[in-house]
Design a protein around this motif. Structure first.
Motif, PDB file in Angstrom:
ATOM      1  N   TYR A   1     152.139  -2.002  49.229  1.00 36.18           N
ATOM      2  CA  TYR A   1     151.900  -3.329  49.288  1.00 36.18           C
ATOM      3  C   TYR A   1     151.098  -3.704  50.293  1.00 36.18           C
ATOM      4  N   LEU A   2     151.602  -3.216  51.507  1.00 34.88           N
ATOM      5  CA  LEU A   2     151.010  -3.758  52.898  1.00 34.88           C
ATOM      6  C   LEU A   2     149.635  -3.232  52.824  1.00 34.88           C
ATOM      7  N   ASP A   3     149.121  -2.262  52.184  1.00 37.12           N
ATOM      8  CA  ASP A   3     147.734  -1.620  52.009  1.00 37.12           C
ATOM      9  C   ASP A   3     147.005  -1.911  50.773  1.00 37.12           C
ATOM     10  N   TYR A   4     147.459  -2.381  49.943  1.00 40.62           N
ATOM     11  CA  TYR A   4     146.856  -2.628  48.467  1.00 40.62           C
ATOM     12  C   TYR A   4     147.143  -3.561  47.768  1.00 40.62           C
ATOM     13  N   GLN A   5     148.256  -4.565  48.378  1.00 38.05           N
ATOM     14  CA  GLN A   5     148.741  -5.624  47.743  1.00 38.05           C
ATOM     15  C   GLN A   5     149.199  -5.152  46.291  1.00 38.05           C
ATOM     16  N   ASN A   6     148.818  -6.017  45.358  1.00 34.60           N
ATOM     17  CA  ASN A   6     149.128  -5.663  44.179  1.00 34.60           C
ATOM     18  C   ASN A   6     148.150  -4.887  43.330  1.00 34.60           C
ATOM     19  N   ARG A   7     147.465  -4.095  44.057  1.00 36.27           N
ATOM     20  CA  ARG A   7     146.400  -3.125  43.257  1.00 36.27           C
ATOM     21  C   ARG A   7     147.169  -1.772  43.002  1.00 36.27           C
ATOM     22  N   ARG A   8     148.037  -1.466  42.381  1.00 37.07           N
ATOM     23  CA  ARG A   8     148.894  -0.364  42.194  1.00 37.07           C
ATOM     24  C   ARG A   8     147.858   0.986  41.652  1.00 37.07           C
ATOM     25  N   PRO A   9     146.912   0.415  40.717  1.00 41.97           N
ATOM     26  CA  PRO A   9     145.993   1.576  40.231  1.00 41.97           C
ATOM     27  C   PRO A   9     145.162   2.116  41.416  1.00 41.97           C
ATOM     28  N   ASP A  10     144.824   1.174  42.369  1.00 43.49           N
ATOM     29  CA  ASP A  10     143.650   1.663  43.643  1.00 43.49           C
ATOM     30  C   ASP A  10     144.794   2.605  44.566  1.00 43.49           C
ATOM     31  N   HIS A  11     145.828   2.189  44.606  1.00 45.33           N
ATOM     32  CA  HIS A  11     146.892   3.059  45.627  1.00 45.33           C
ATOM     33  C   HIS A  11     146.913   4.489  44.818  1.00 45.33           C
ATOM     34  N   LEU A  12     147.251   4.535  43.490  1.00 47.67           N
ATOM     35  CA  LEU A  12     147.452   5.819  42.870  1.00 47.67           C
ATOM     36  C   LEU A  12     146.354   6.537  42.710  1.00 47.67           C
ATOM     37  N   ALA A  13     144.927   5.909  42.587  1.00 43.94           N
ATOM     38  CA  ALA A  13     143.670   6.729  42.610  1.00 43.94           C
ATOM     39  C   ALA A  13     143.358   7.394  44.159  1.00 43.94           C
ATOM     40  N   ALA A  14     143.869   6.646  45.270  1.00 40.17           N
ATOM     41  CA  ALA A  14     143.515   7.090  46.550  1.00 40.17           C
ATOM     42  C   ALA A  14     144.304   8.256  46.931  1.00 40.17           C
ATOM     43  N   LEU A  15     145.665   8.137  46.422  1.00 39.80           N
ATOM     44  CA  LEU A  15     146.444   9.256  46.888  1.00 39.80           C
ATOM     45  C   LEU A  15     146.121  10.649  46.463  1.00 39.80           C
ATOM     46  N   TRP A  16     145.404  10.966  45.779  1.00 39.70           N
ATOM     47  CA  TRP A  16     144.960  12.543  45.455  1.00 39.70           C
ATOM     48  C   TRP A  16     144.278  12.889  46.727  1.00 39.70           C
ATOM     49  N   GLN A  17     143.621  12.104  47.796  1.00 44.66           N
ATOM     50  CA  GLN A  17     142.871  12.760  48.751  1.00 44.66           C
ATOM     51  C   GLN A  17     143.812  13.438  49.888  1.00 44.66           C
ATOM     52  N   ILE A  18     145.215  12.774  49.601  1.00 46.02           N
ATOM     53  CA  ILE A  18     146.366  13.297  50.862  1.00 46.02           C
ATOM     54  C   ILE A  18     147.426  14.225  50.125  1.00 46.02           C
ATOM     55  N   VAL A  19     146.996  14.774  48.908  1.00 40.00           N
ATOM     56  CA  VAL A  19     148.140  15.862  48.093  1.00 40.00           C
ATOM     57  C   VAL A  19     147.920  17.055  48.882  1.00 40.00           C
ATOM     58  N   ASP A  20     149.052  17.666  49.474  1.00 48.04           N
ATOM     59  CA  ASP A  20     149.092  18.882  50.037  1.00 48.04           C
ATOM     60  C   ASP A  20     149.317  19.949  48.688  1.00 48.04           C
ATOM     61  N   TRP A  21     148.278  20.250  48.240  1.00 46.46           N
ATOM     62  CA  TRP A  21     148.393  21.311  47.004  1.00 46.46           C
ATOM     63  C   TRP A  21     149.162  22.377  47.272  1.00 46.46           C
ATOM     64  N   ASN A  22     149.250  22.877  48.764  1.00 44.65           N
ATOM     65  CA  ASN A  22     149.801  24.138  49.073  1.00 44.65           C
ATOM     66  C   ASN A  22     151.424  24.006  48.902  1.00 44.65           C
ATOM     67  N   VAL A  23     151.832  22.768  49.070  1.00 43.91           N
ATOM     68  CA  VAL A  23     153.236  22.247  49.079  1.00 43.91           C
ATOM     69  C   VAL A  23     153.585  22.225  47.555  1.00 43.91           C
ATOM     70  N   ILE A  24     152.872  21.593  46.474  1.00 44.94           N
ATOM     71  CA  ILE A  24     153.056  21.562  45.387  1.00 44.94           C
ATOM     72  C   ILE A  24     152.912  23.044  44.849  1.00 44.94           C
ATOM     73  N   GLU A  25     152.191  23.865  44.861  1.00 42.72           N
ATOM     74  CA  GLU A  25     152.016  24.960  44.371  1.00 42.72           C
ATOM     75  C   GLU A  25     153.303  25.685  44.842  1.00 42.72           C
ATOM     76  N   LYS A  26     153.665  25.801  46.222  1.00 39.29           N
ATOM     77  CA  LYS A  26     155.005  26.391  46.586  1.00 39.29           C
ATOM     78  C   LYS A  26     156.171  25.934  45.659  1.00 39.29           C
ATOM     79  N   ARG A  27     156.274  24.701  45.297  1.00 37.24           N
ATOM     80  CA  ARG A  27     157.151  24.178  44.433  1.00 37.24           C
ATOM     81  C   ARG A  27     157.294  24.548  42.938  1.00 37.24           C
ATOM     82  N   TYR A  28     155.860  24.928  42.704  1.00 41.89           N
ATOM     83  CA  TYR A  28     155.798  25.454  41.031  1.00 41.89           C
ATOM     84  C   TYR A  28     156.196  26.684  40.939  1.00 41.89           C
ATOM     85  N   ILE A  29     155.805  27.630  42.022  1.00 41.07           N
ATOM     86  CA  ILE A  29     156.085  29.267  41.901  1.00 41.07           C
ATOM     87  C   ILE A  29     157.666  29.483  41.759  1.00 41.07           C
TER      88      ILE A  29
END
Length: 194
Positions: free
Chosen positions: A166-194
């Motif tokens: 809310y502090l960064d996007y107010q009520n624009r939840r879809p904009d927040h969700l779309a922006a998060l892909w830039q900061i996902v550390d896929w190495n962490v996600i892949e370690k959880r998957y394996i």
């Protein structure tokens, strides 16, 4: 102090800007998550659940214990999956292949994941998880629920409680969700998957 402690962030408070601001992290991690940790420690004192892991508590507890334990588990997975923004951020093999197998393409997966996050009524979480056979599924979990309660292995989550954006996007939840892909550390996600 108690059994559980506030997790240390694996990056500086300003490392996720402009996707998540330092101010949001200070509130979200330093106030909200810290509150859940303090509440759970108080609720567990002298309880038979004192010796259980966080996941075990989430799978067995009800009421306030479940709410606080679930929020700690969810937030630890959430905060632990990020890194400084990267353009064209995407997973690699084998997770990339599993995403294509189960969703058709990485873009189709992102679209379905964002839609699930944007359409979750009220507060909660959107998750990418793996079932026992390794098939990937997207779930919406209300409030403090976690896919482990359904026998799934949680891999990636976006927090759709308003305090996450809310502090960064107010009520624009879809904009927040779309922006998060830039900061996902896929190495962490892949370690959880394996």
């Amino acid at each position: 102090m108690g059994k559980f402690e506030l997790m240390a962030l694996p990056y500086a408070m300003e490392a996720l800007e402009p996707v998540i601001s330092k101010k949001t992290l200070e509130f979200h991690h330093g106030k909200h998550l810290a509150g859940y940790v303090n509440n759970l420690n108080g609720l567990l004192e002298g309880s038979s659940m004192m010796d259980l892991s966080l996941e075990q508590i989430v799978c067995q507890a009800t009421g306030g214990v479940l709410n606080n334990a679930g929020q700690i588990l969810n937030h630890e997975l959430y905060f632990g999956q990020f890194c400084a923004p990267k353009p064209d951020n995407a997973p690699t093999i084998p997770l990339a292949e599993a995403i294509v197998r189960d969703f058709g393409s990485f873009e189709a997966f992102k679209e379905a994941f964002q839609k699930a996050g944007a359409t979750l009524f009220g507060s909660g979480w959107v998750w990418l998880s793996a079932d026992k056979e390794g098939k990937l599924v997207i779930t919406q979990e209300a409030n403090a629920a976690n896919p482990v309660q359904k026998g799934l292995k949680p891999l990636l989550t976006f927090d759709v409680w308003e305090h996450a954006y809310y502090l960064d996007y107010q009520n624009r939840r879809p904009d927040h969700l779309a922006a998060l892909w830039q900061i996902v550390d896929w190495n962490v996600i892949e370690k959880r998957y394996i």
